[in-house]
Design a protein around this motif. Structure first.
Motif, mmCIF file in Angstrom:
data_model
loop_
_atom_site.group_PDB
_atom_site.id
_atom_site.type_symbol
_atom_site.label_atom_id
_atom_site.label_comp_id
_atom_site.label_asym_id
_atom_site.label_seq_id
_atom_site.Cartn_x
_atom_site.Cartn_y
_atom_site.Cartn_z
ATOM 1 N N LYS A 10 0.823 -1.205 0.000
ATOM 2 C CA LYS A 10 0.000 0.000 0.000
ATOM 3 C C LYS A 10 0.857 1.256 0.000
ATOM 4 O O LYS A 10 0.394 2.324 -0.342
ATOM 5 C CB LYS A 10 -0.931 0.010 1.210
ATOM 6 N N GLY A 11 2.102 1.108 0.422
ATOM 7 C CA GLY A 11 3.013 2.238 0.354
ATOM 8 C C GLY A 11 3.440 2.564 -1.066
ATOM 9 O O GLY A 11 4.050 3.582 -1.299
ATOM 10 N N LEU A 13 5.251 0.353 -3.189
ATOM 11 C CA LEU A 13 6.411 -0.371 -3.706
ATOM 12 C C LEU A 13 5.945 -1.644 -4.395
ATOM 13 O O LEU A 13 5.253 -2.464 -3.796
ATOM 14 C CB LEU A 13 7.346 -0.729 -2.553
ATOM 15 N N VAL A 14 6.328 -1.792 -5.654
ATOM 16 C CA VAL A 14 5.940 -2.993 -6.391
ATOM 17 C C VAL A 14 6.809 -4.158 -5.916
ATOM 18 O O VAL A 14 8.029 -4.087 -5.968
ATOM 19 C CB VAL A 14 6.110 -2.782 -7.899
ATOM 20 N N SER A 104 8.996 -2.414 5.937
ATOM 21 C CA SER A 104 9.281 -2.039 4.550
ATOM 22 C C SER A 104 10.740 -2.265 4.170
ATOM 23 O O SER A 104 11.042 -2.406 2.997
ATOM 24 C CB SER A 104 8.885 -0.583 4.303
ATOM 25 N N LEU A 105 11.631 -2.308 5.132
ATOM 26 C CA LEU A 105 13.030 -2.515 4.787
ATOM 27 C C LEU A 105 13.208 -3.867 4.109
ATOM 28 O O LEU A 105 13.891 -4.002 3.102
ATOM 29 C CB LEU A 105 13.895 -2.430 6.051
ATOM 30 N N LEU A 108 11.913 -4.032 0.632
ATOM 31 C CA LEU A 108 12.772 -3.420 -0.360
ATOM 32 C C LEU A 108 13.912 -4.343 -0.777
ATOM 33 O O LEU A 108 14.309 -4.353 -1.927
ATOM 34 C CB LEU A 108 13.361 -2.119 0.196
ATOM 35 N N THR A 109 14.406 -5.093 0.177
ATOM 36 C CA THR A 109 15.603 -5.869 -0.124
ATOM 37 C C THR A 109 15.288 -7.277 -0.627
ATOM 38 O O THR A 109 16.121 -7.893 -1.276
ATOM 39 C CB THR A 109 16.508 -5.979 1.118
ATOM 40 N N THR B 92 8.509 7.873 -3.321
ATOM 41 C CA THR B 92 8.706 6.483 -2.932
ATOM 42 C C THR B 92 9.994 5.934 -3.524
ATOM 43 O O THR B 92 10.700 5.155 -2.883
ATOM 44 C CB THR B 92 7.497 5.647 -3.368
ATOM 45 N N PHE B 95 12.788 7.218 -1.486
ATOM 46 C CA PHE B 95 12.763 6.463 -0.229
ATOM 47 C C PHE B 95 13.481 5.135 -0.412
ATOM 48 O O PHE B 95 14.351 4.762 0.386
ATOM 49 C CB PHE B 95 11.305 6.245 0.178
ATOM 50 N N SER B 96 13.128 4.449 -1.487
ATOM 51 C CA SER B 96 13.724 3.151 -1.750
ATOM 52 C C SER B 96 15.221 3.284 -1.978
ATOM 53 O O SER B 96 16.012 2.470 -1.504
ATOM 54 C CB SER B 96 13.020 2.528 -2.952
ATOM 55 N N VAL B 99 16.916 3.967 1.449
ATOM 56 C CA VAL B 99 16.898 2.876 2.413
ATOM 57 C C VAL B 99 17.709 1.688 1.927
ATOM 58 O O VAL B 99 18.526 1.138 2.650
ATOM 59 C CB VAL B 99 15.447 2.455 2.726
ATOM 60 N N SER B 100 17.488 1.290 0.675
ATOM 61 C CA SER B 100 18.120 0.059 0.223
ATOM 62 C C SER B 100 19.193 0.289 -0.834
ATOM 63 O O SER B 100 19.904 -0.634 -1.195
ATOM 64 C CB SER B 100 17.057 -0.879 -0.337
ATOM 65 N N ARG B 104 13.103 0.940 -7.114
ATOM 66 C CA ARG B 104 12.044 -0.045 -7.325
ATOM 67 C C ARG B 104 11.005 0.618 -8.212
ATOM 68 O O ARG B 104 10.847 1.836 -8.164
ATOM 69 C CB ARG B 104 11.369 -0.385 -5.993
ATOM 70 N N GLU B 112 1.696 5.477 4.153
ATOM 71 C CA GLU B 112 3.089 5.867 4.298
ATOM 72 C C GLU B 112 4.027 4.660 4.271
ATOM 73 O O GLU B 112 3.618 3.549 4.578
ATOM 74 C CB GLU B 112 3.268 6.637 5.605
ATOM 75 N N ASN B 113 5.289 4.895 3.906
ATOM 76 C CA ASN B 113 6.334 3.901 4.082
ATOM 77 C C ASN B 113 7.235 4.395 5.198
ATOM 78 O O ASN B 113 7.524 5.581 5.272
ATOM 79 C CB ASN B 113 7.163 3.756 2.819
ATOM 80 N N GLU B 114 7.669 3.470 6.013
ATOM 81 C CA GLU B 114 8.474 3.884 7.150
ATOM 82 C C GLU B 114 9.675 2.955 7.282
ATOM 83 O O GLU B 114 9.531 1.741 7.167
ATOM 84 C CB GLU B 114 7.618 3.831 8.426
ATOM 85 N N ALA B 115 10.837 3.517 7.477
ATOM 86 C CA ALA B 115 12.018 2.687 7.712
ATOM 87 C C ALA B 115 13.037 3.512 8.468
ATOM 88 O O ALA B 115 13.090 4.731 8.308
ATOM 89 C CB ALA B 115 12.603 2.213 6.395
ATOM 90 N N ASP B 132 7.916 8.185 4.182
ATOM 91 C CA ASP B 132 7.517 8.579 2.830
ATOM 92 C C ASP B 132 5.996 8.684 2.820
ATOM 93 O O ASP B 132 5.289 7.701 2.947
ATOM 94 C CB ASP B 132 8.031 7.518 1.857
#
Lengths: 624, 285
Positions: A10-11, A13-14, A104-105, A108-109, B92, B95-96, B99-100, B104, B112-115, B132
């Motif tokens: 929902k954030g 990120l695919v 979410s970390l 992403l990875t 986003t 953000f990606s 963070v990483s 993406r 929201e995205n949170e990290a 984000d």
């Protein structure tokens, strides 16, 4: 045959996506369209969305905050998609449950290696689709057995009792009723009413009997109770919700028996007391009423966040199911309708909230009712928040710089306050130093032009030319009655350009949304003059009608304008807002129907009584 | 009246500081005698022990509440870095990247995205939280409202390519952020990141700054003339810049405003370049 299948958080990120035979199609644009026009507009009830030649279907996973979207060509009409999306959802969730929980970390990875599994599932799904699903015959279905058995038998017994009962009553009743009702079993409602008074004493007795029965019934209920797993997942079958009306509606004539129409009338005429007389169906009725009462109690408990709901929260760490949500949603729906939200919109809102919450895991101490209310609150604020920038002054400045007038057209049904609010908006614009031309395009109603003339005189008295460098800051453009409104508007705009007016306010005649010739004329006016802003004026007092008005106005503007991209309503003026106290539902109905913002709110009789809408205050008033 | 007297008694006469030589017995004796003393006092004041106990209880509860507030208030300590901006600005993706380290493909965010984000060379305890927030008009206000109290820094992301087209929306949202009362109160650092610099039509940060100043000047004018809202409470926003002067970003003293250039996406051969943003974020610690 799917074009694409994608899973994203929902954030945004695919996480994983599949495209047909690896073809790199750009599907992110249609998906964004889906998100913006369906999910973010709270149209979540129906999960189908068309975008160009594509048809998309989506599913929300509220536990892990995921969205599953599948897209395919519209002409294919794939039948297996529903089941398939559920299967993929389940498999994906089970497979990556651990990772999804970690935030979410990790999302992403991680590389979600889902291809092989997906391919297998897709193959299976496509194969199974070829098996023709044979429709069940009617006599095989549960429903057929049930209706035949229950209704026919009940019917006879009830009728029998009815006859007996009537006969008794008639014997005791007045001579008149005898003459009316002798021989005829299907006595008319009139006779029933007449014979009611001698019955009362007897009925009271029966009623007391009935109450004791109810008590026994509840005791039985109590004994059964421990078998159930607590109150959380209990769903009352035949609990009086909309779904159950079919089962509860004993008034419908049975399909198999060849019942007389008179019987039906009789059954409808049955009052509570009379029903109590029919012994055989009493047990069933009692149960129903009993359950209704209990359900009400349950609802109350939920809304007050009572003792048991805390326990329920403690025990039930499971995801929410639709069944568990239903009672709370029903209460919220009724509440919204009571606040003057149009009925079908209240229903759609509840459906949307249900899709948003289904599968969500509740916090330890939060109750279902609270969660539903919270989520509904968010959704309502979301609906009332404009989807685009609403800054009319900024746009007027822009067109002032471009050297052309900014044209605002007002339309709406009769008597909602178009001219009055036009005058108020005119006042506001004049206060900000703009020169305004009012075009009197209501050439139909007697006194419409004179009304605007009076307003103009007053407004120029409030803003005398001396205040604006010796120039009148408001003018009226009028051509009398009976002329073509579109022509007058066009002349007015040309005049404004020549005389360097900044804003043209076009007042149109009020019209019913069903009046086709008038709607055609309005569509013409808008198509010919292409105003910068088309405002629909609607009163806050309107209930279910709001939806019909807006839909038909929009439809008419689209249908009759013979243009590729027809202009439709851009904004809403909500009038008479001071008269409705906290029944502010019309605001929701209107914004939901059009997706357009409420630009102005009329709140009184004087010129400064014009406001902008405060979404939060309105929502608070709605959910109070 | 008795309550007043009790209050005067409340700062209790301290037990004498016990020395280690004293035996346990003596201490107990001391205590019991002092309790008796208090009871005596109470009786003199005309209050029975019950009320006294209740008062002490209330006092303890109050102290705990204050302490709790103090502890929790200090621990959260605003370590959020908010990524905000219009929809499709590249929040986003940035953000990606942050963070990483990899980009993406993204969709419009619904939430929201949170990290947590560890700044290089900083202590573990001083890690920041990247947030984000979605940029769609319908929901962005709600999310800003929800997370603004956590902001130590705000990265306002602008799509440099479509800037000219969206300038009104960009300016309005930025105006909302800069004039928000509670954001002004905590005055986080703000940077305006001009994203998508790799694109052909992208505007440089200089141009964006100049045009934004002009636009914000207009927005300031129109917003002050806007209608008040229905609830009656006037909007209690802060005036942006200096009254009576054309708006300039240098007038905004509350936030240390900075303009940065970056491109978060790394396809089409171009490498992503977010070093400026990274160094800006590490300057927050």
């Amino acid at each position: 045959m799917l074009d694409f299948f994608t899973i994203f958080s929902k954030g945004g990120l695919v996480l994983w996506c599949y495209t047909f035979q690896g073809v790199k199609t750009n599907f992110s644009e249609p998906i964004n369209a889906l998100i913006k026009s369906v999910i973010l507009q709270e149209r979540g009830g129906s999960a189908l969305f068309n975008h160009g030649a594509l048809q998309m279907k989506y599913k929300l996973d509220n536990e892990f905050e995921l969205v599953f979207v599948v897209g395919y060509q519209k002409i294919l009409s794939l039948l297996y998609v529903d089941k398939f999306i559920d299967d993929v959802h389940r498999t994906f969730r089970d497979r990556y449950r651990q990772k999804l929980l970690e935030g979410s970390l990790i999302l992403l990875t991680t590389n979600f290696d889902f291809e092989s599994m997906f391919a297998k599932m897709l193959r299976n799904a496509e194969e199974t689709k070829t098996q023709q699903v044979v429709m069940k015959k009617f006599h095989e279905s549960d429903k057929a057995k049930k209706t035949v058995k229950s209704l026919v038998i009940d019917q006879n017994k009830k009728d029998g009792k009815e006859t007996e009962n009537k006969a008794n009553v008639i014997k005791k009743g007045s001579p008149k009723s005898i003459t009316n009702g002798t021989g005829s079993v299907e006595s008319s409602p009139k006779t029933q009413r007449e014979t009611e008074s001698p019955e009362i004493a007897r009925n009271r007795e029966k009623f007391i009997q009935k109450r004791t029965k109810v008590a026994k019934a509840t005791m039985k209920e109590g004994k059964k109770a421990p078998e159930r797993k607590g109150k959380l997942n209990r769903v009352w079958d035949k609990g009086g919700t909309a779904k159950d009306t079919k089962d509860l509606d004993y008034s419908a004539p049975p399909t198999m028996t060849n019942g007389h129409s008179n019987e039906q009338v009789e059954k409808e005429e049955l009052t509570e007391e009379q029903r109590a007389l029919c012994r055989n169906i009493r047990a069933l009725d009692d149960d129903d009423e009993d359950e209704e009462i209990e359900e009400l109690e349950v609802d109350e408990k939920k809304s007050s966040g009572g003792f048991f709901s805390v326990f329920r929260g403690l025990v039930g760490a499971k995801g929410l199911t639709k069944e568990a949500l239903q009672p709370a949603l029903d209460t919220m729906g009724d509440h919204l309708i009571a606040k003057n939200v149009a009925a079908d919109i209240a229903k759609k809102m509840c459906d949307s909230v249900a899709t948003k919450l289904e599968g969500k895991v509740l916090g330890t101490f939060s109750t279902i009712a609270y969660t539903v209310k919270q989520s509904l609150n968010e959704s309502l604020v979301q609906i009332l928040t404009p989807k685009r920038r609403v800054d009319i002054l900024r746009d007027v400045l822009e067109s002032q710089r471009a050297g052309k007038p900014y044209v605002i057209t007002f339309c709406g049904v009769n008597g909602v306050g178009k001219s009055t609010n036009l005058a108020k908006i005119c006042f506001w614009l004049m206060e900000n130093g703009f020169r305004v031309l009012i075009a009197a395009c209501d050439t139909f109603r007697a006194g419409a032009v004179e009304q605007l003339r009076t307003h103009t005189a007053r407004l120029s008295a409030l803003h005398p030319p001396s205040m604006h460098g010796g120039r009148e800051s408001v003018h009226l453009f009028e051509k009398g009655y009976g002329k073509d409104a579109a022509g007058i508007a066009m002349q007015a705009i040309n005049t404004a350009r020549e005389m360097r007016h900044d804003v043209v306010l076009v007042d149109t005649a009020g019209r019913m949304q069903d009046n086709e010739p008038l709607m055609r004329a309005l569509a013409k006016l808008i198509a010919v003059n292409s105003p910068d802003l088309v405002l629909f004026v609607g009163e806050a007092l309107v209930g279910n009608e709001a939806v019909d008005q807006l839909v038909k106005f929009n439809q008419a503007l689209a249908d009759h304008s013979n243009v590729q991209n027809p202009r439709t309503i851009d904004g809403i003026v909500l009038t008479k807002f001071d008269t409705i106290d906290d029944k502010v539902g019309a605001a929701i109905s209107m914004t939901y129907t059009t997706g357009q913002p409420i630009v102005f709110v009329g709140t009184g009789q004087s010129y400064p009584d014009l406001r902008s809408l405060n979404a939060k205050a309105v929502v608070n008033a709605l959910l109070k | 009246m008795p309550n007043m007297r009790v209050k005067q008694l409340l700062p209790p006469k301290p037990f004498e500081i016990f020395h280690m030589e004293r035996s346990c017995c003596e201490v107990r004796l001391e205590m019991s005698s002092s309790i008796e003393y208090y009871n005596q006092l109470m009786k003199d004041a005309g209050v029975d022990g019950g009320v006294f106990a209740v008062l002490i209880g209330l006092f303890i509860v109050f102290c705990t509440a204050v302490l709790w507030r103090f502890i929790t208030g200090s621990s959260s300590n605003r370590n959020g870095v908010l990524l905000i901006g219009l929809s499709d600005a590249g929040k986003t993706n940035l953000f990606s990247q942050l963070v990483s380290g990899t980009g993406r493909s993204t969709q419009t965010s619904l939430k929201e995205n949170e990290a947590s984000y560890a700044v290089e060379g900083a202590k573990r305890s001083e890690s920041l939280t990247l947030l984000d927030l979605p940029g769609h008009e319908a929901i962005r206000q709600q999310f800003v409202e929800k997370f603004k109290d956590k902001a130590r820094g705000i990265v306002y992301i602008v799509d440099s390519e479509t800037f000219q087209k969206n300038i009104k929306d960009v300016a309005e949202f930025l105006f909302q952020i800069l004039t928000d009362k509670s954001i002004n109160k905590i005055s986080p650092k703000v940077c305006i990141a001009c994203n998508k610099q790799d694109k052909l039509m992208a505007k440089s940060k200089k141009v964006i700054q100049l045009q934004l100043e002009k636009e914000l000047n207009t927005v300031r004018k129109t917003q002050s003339a806007a209608l008040s809202s229905t609830s009656g409470s006037g909007d209690d926003n802060v005036y942006l810049g200096i009254k009576g002067e054309e708006f300039q970003f240098s007038h905004v003293k509350k936030f240390k405003l900075e303009f940065l250039e970056c491109n978060a996406k790394s396809d089409d051969g171009a490498k992503s370049n977010i070093d400026e943003v990274k160094s800006w974020i590490s300057s927050l610690v």
